[in-house]
Design an enzyme around this catalytic site. Sequence first.
Site, mmCIF file in Angstrom:
data_model
loop_
_atom_site.group_PDB
_atom_site.id
_atom_site.type_symbol
_atom_site.label_atom_id
_atom_site.label_comp_id
_atom_site.label_asym_id
_atom_site.label_seq_id
_atom_site.Cartn_x
_atom_site.Cartn_y
_atom_site.Cartn_z
ATOM 1 N N LYS A 289 -16.795 -7.001 6.022
ATOM 2 C CA LYS A 289 -16.054 -7.915 6.875
ATOM 3 C C LYS A 289 -15.689 -7.212 8.191
ATOM 4 O O LYS A 289 -15.483 -6.003 8.213
ATOM 5 C CB LYS A 289 -14.799 -8.400 6.165
ATOM 6 C CG LYS A 289 -14.047 -7.306 5.440
ATOM 7 C CD LYS A 289 -13.072 -7.859 4.417
ATOM 8 C CE LYS A 289 -12.473 -6.703 3.617
ATOM 9 N NZ LYS A 289 -11.589 -7.109 2.559
ATOM 10 N N HIS B 61 0.847 -1.213 0.000
ATOM 11 C CA HIS B 61 0.000 0.000 0.000
ATOM 12 C C HIS B 61 0.881 1.262 0.000
ATOM 13 O O HIS B 61 0.591 2.227 -0.709
ATOM 14 C CB HIS B 61 -0.885 0.057 1.255
ATOM 15 C CG HIS B 61 -1.927 -1.014 1.372
ATOM 16 N ND1 HIS B 61 -2.034 -1.835 2.465
ATOM 17 C CD2 HIS B 61 -2.925 -1.392 0.525
ATOM 18 C CE1 HIS B 61 -3.058 -2.660 2.296
ATOM 19 N NE2 HIS B 61 -3.604 -2.428 1.126
ATOM 20 N N ARG C 285 -2.545 -6.105 -8.204
ATOM 21 C CA ARG C 285 -1.441 -7.045 -8.023
ATOM 22 C C ARG C 285 -1.444 -8.054 -9.165
ATOM 23 O O ARG C 285 -0.737 -7.899 -10.135
ATOM 24 C CB ARG C 285 -1.574 -7.752 -6.662
ATOM 25 C CG ARG C 285 -1.268 -6.835 -5.484
ATOM 26 C CD ARG C 285 -1.686 -7.438 -4.179
ATOM 27 N NE ARG C 285 -3.114 -7.741 -4.196
ATOM 28 C CZ ARG C 285 -3.798 -8.176 -3.152
ATOM 29 N NH1 ARG C 285 -3.197 -8.385 -2.015
ATOM 30 N NH2 ARG C 285 -5.096 -8.415 -3.243
ATOM 31 N N SER D 224 -2.944 -7.886 3.145
ATOM 32 C CA SER D 224 -3.163 -7.674 4.581
ATOM 33 C C SER D 224 -3.562 -8.989 5.249
ATOM 34 O O SER D 224 -3.151 -9.274 6.382
ATOM 35 C CB SER D 224 -4.272 -6.641 4.806
ATOM 36 O OG SER D 224 -3.925 -5.418 4.233
HETATM 37 O O1 PNS Z 1 -9.125 -2.694 0.627
HETATM 38 P P1 PNS Z 1 -10.449 -3.170 0.099
HETATM 39 O O2 PNS Z 1 -11.173 -3.938 1.174
HETATM 40 O O3 PNS Z 1 -10.311 -3.956 -1.174
HETATM 41 O O4 PNS Z 1 -11.304 -1.852 -0.242
HETATM 42 C C1 PNS Z 1 -12.615 -1.958 -0.710
HETATM 43 C C2 PNS Z 1 -13.315 -0.567 -0.767
HETATM 44 C C3 PNS Z 1 -13.270 0.119 0.572
HETATM 45 C C4 PNS Z 1 -12.612 0.305 -1.786
HETATM 46 C C5 PNS Z 1 -14.781 -0.819 -1.233
HETATM 47 O O5 PNS Z 1 -15.377 -1.778 -0.395
HETATM 48 C C6 PNS Z 1 -15.644 0.432 -1.223
HETATM 49 O O6 PNS Z 1 -15.447 1.323 -2.015
HETATM 50 N N1 PNS Z 1 -16.606 0.514 -0.282
HETATM 51 C C7 PNS Z 1 -17.479 1.655 -0.139
HETATM 52 C C8 PNS Z 1 -18.921 1.335 -0.527
HETATM 53 C C9 PNS Z 1 -19.159 1.626 -1.991
HETATM 54 O O7 PNS Z 1 -18.945 2.712 -2.476
HETATM 55 N N2 PNS Z 1 -19.616 0.595 -2.725
HETATM 56 C C10 PNS Z 1 -19.836 0.670 -4.132
HETATM 57 C C11 PNS Z 1 -18.537 0.465 -4.903
HETATM 58 S S1 PNS Z 1 -18.678 -0.895 -5.948
#
Ligand code: PNS
Length: 159
Positions: free
Chosen positions: A41, A17, A90, A128
């Site tokens: 989660k 990150h 990745r 992570s």
């Molecule tokens: O590190 P991660 O867990 O892959 O991040 C995922 C994240 C936080 C980017 C994603 O879950 C997110 O954007 N959540 C916010 C809710 C949202 O906007 N959902 C619609 C997007 S498809």
Amino acid sequence: MKIAVYPGSFDPVTNGHIDIINRAAKIFDLVHVAIIVNPEKTPYFGIDERMNMLKAAVGGIKKAKVDSFDGLLVDYAASKKACAIVRGLRAVSDFDYEFQMALTNLRMCPEIETIFIMTDYKYSYLSSSLVKQISSLGGNVSGLVPDSVLKKLKSRKRS
Ligand code: PNS
């Protein structure tokens, strides 16, 4: 001023990150590194712990600011006047999920582009989840995570 948001769970932040944040900071004038507060989660680290670890790790990157958000990512990005959402890629296995998210976000907010930065090959295997698993089983994760995370993982093991 070109502003980007780099969202994620950061549970915890890894050196992969940090590499993405450093490289995004070369492209954008300001990068809001935004931790999601209520992911589906249950996080291993609480929001304050994740914020503190990230702040300590990106303190030296002048163009990066650590923040948190809940709700829709595009709403958060718009509130920060961001023109882009940055995500790290990745391996091919990331693609389906990222493609779906990028297109959904673009449909909701056509003004904000998702920009992918390829993870450095050094971190291409890193996640992570692996870090948490290795550490909880007594393995050594130094070199994979910032010092702030290393300390936190060690104290978590002791408690
Ligand atoms: O590190 P991660 O867990 O892959 O991040 C995922 C994240 C936080 C980017 C994603 O879950 C997110 O954007 N959540 C916010 C809710 C949202 O906007 N959902 C619609 C997007 S498809």
